[in-house]
Design a protein around this motif. Structure first.
Motif: not given
Length: 348
Positions: A121-138
């Motif tokens: 997650c990103q920013e404060q309050p913590v654990h509320e806004i997703i920054h990254f939940a897996g992804g693609e890289c190829h």
């Protein structure tokens, strides 16, 4: 803490002023045995003293250099001290949630994953806004046969509360270095971290190396951490931040990524070139301008001031990186020299 199977390596991301909050969170929310190796790349005196006291009190290993470190150099210094089955690399601005480490290890044990990344997650309050939940890289081939990079981060900006029920452990292609668990044995195949990747996209390079070597990357939704990015920055953070996100380091990293993987210099790279320095503008210059305007946000005025300052700022940034290269990079090599000062505290 008898016979831990995991070592946590903490390294500087882009500042030092969040060190205490992050380290306290690490100890508060990690309830299984672990070793800790803390890499301190030239933090200011107050942080240096705090870390030395904590290492003495909590019996972890502290490695310090008297110069700033690019991220992969710092990770390599920490990796050299690892002798456990797993290693977790975390940045020094991360806040953790309960059982974050248990979930990462459980995923690795149950799936035999090489790399496991949490819900970041990103920013404060913590654990509320997703920054990254897996992804693609190829790499994909376009109609002209050119090799092009496919990068995508899942669910960035979405609220955890709204999508939490949809998130589950899954095989993925990408994990970020804010926090990532790695099966240590993979380094016997791929070597250490690529220090020619100075400051950006090093996680892409690493994950593609892992997959190329036959490893797997997983996303584990039951592990949650938050990285807390600036602003604000303290004055003692500024030199490191400007070097860490310097134009020269970013250009060198992108060039190496492109050449190593045989990628076309397409729109992906052209966009990166166009926005060089955006982090410095966001974290340093915009807050400074808004102080001068007493907090009044005037986009026209802000853009005018940034445009006027840009040539001077670019010259100063170039000076910082040239001085660093003169003193801390080997001739004909992009890799920093060995640490001039290393302190080891006995592990427990």
């Amino acid at each position: 803490m008898m016979n831990p199977q995991v070592t946590i390596v903490v390294s500087p991301r882009e500042r030092f002023s969040y060190t205490r909050e992050s380290l306290e969170s690490l100890y508060a929310h990690t309830n299984i045995p672990f070793k800790l190796v803390y890499v301190d790349g030239n933090s200011p005196p107050d942080v240096q003293q705090y870390l030395a006291a904590q290492a003495q009190e909590k019996h972890f290993q502290l490695i310090r250099t008297d110069y700033y470190l690019c991220p992969n150099r710092a990770r390599n210094l920490g990796l050299a001290a690892v002798d456990t089955k797993y290693v977790v690399f975390v940045d020094n601005d991360v806040i953790f949630s309960p059982n974050w480490l248990d979930a990462l290890i459980n995923c690795a044990e149950e799936t035999e994953a090489t790399v496991v990344g949490p819900l970041v997650c990103q920013e404060q309050p913590v654990h509320e806004i997703i920054h990254f939940a897996g992804g693609e890289c190829h790499i994909v081939l376009d109609a002209k046969g050119r090799r092009r990079l496919r990068e995508k981060m899942y669910r960035q900006g979405q609220m955890v509360a709204e999508v939490r029920h949809k998130l589950q452990r899954t095989l993925t292609e990408l994990s970020e270095f804010h926090c990532v668990l790695v099966r240590t044995a993979i380094f016997h195949k791929i070597g250490g971290f690529n220090e020619s990747m100075f400051n950006t996209k090093e996680h892409l390079d690493f994950c593609m190396d892992v997959v190329k070597a036959g490893g797997t990357v997983y996303f584990e939704a039951d592990s949650i951490v938050t990285y807390v990015a600036p602003p604000p920055l303290k004055w003692t953070d500024l030199h490191f931040y400007m070097l860490r996100w310097s134009d020269a380091w970013e250009l060198a990293s992108l060039k190496h990524l492109r050449e190593k993987w045989g990628l076309a210099e397409d729109g992906y790279f052209q966009h990166k070139y166009k926005i060089l320095g955006w982090r410095r503008v966001h974290a340093i210059y915009l807050p400074l301008i808004r102080k001068l305007t007493l907090g009044v946000e005037n986009q026209w005025l802000e853009n005018a001031l940034i445009y006027g300052l840009a040539p001077i700022e670019k010259l100063f940034n170039r000076y910082l990186t040239s001085q660093y290269a003169k003193h801390h990079l080997k001739p004909q090599s992009p890799s920093p020299t060995h640490p001039t000062s290393v302190t080891f505290m006995p592990g427990s």
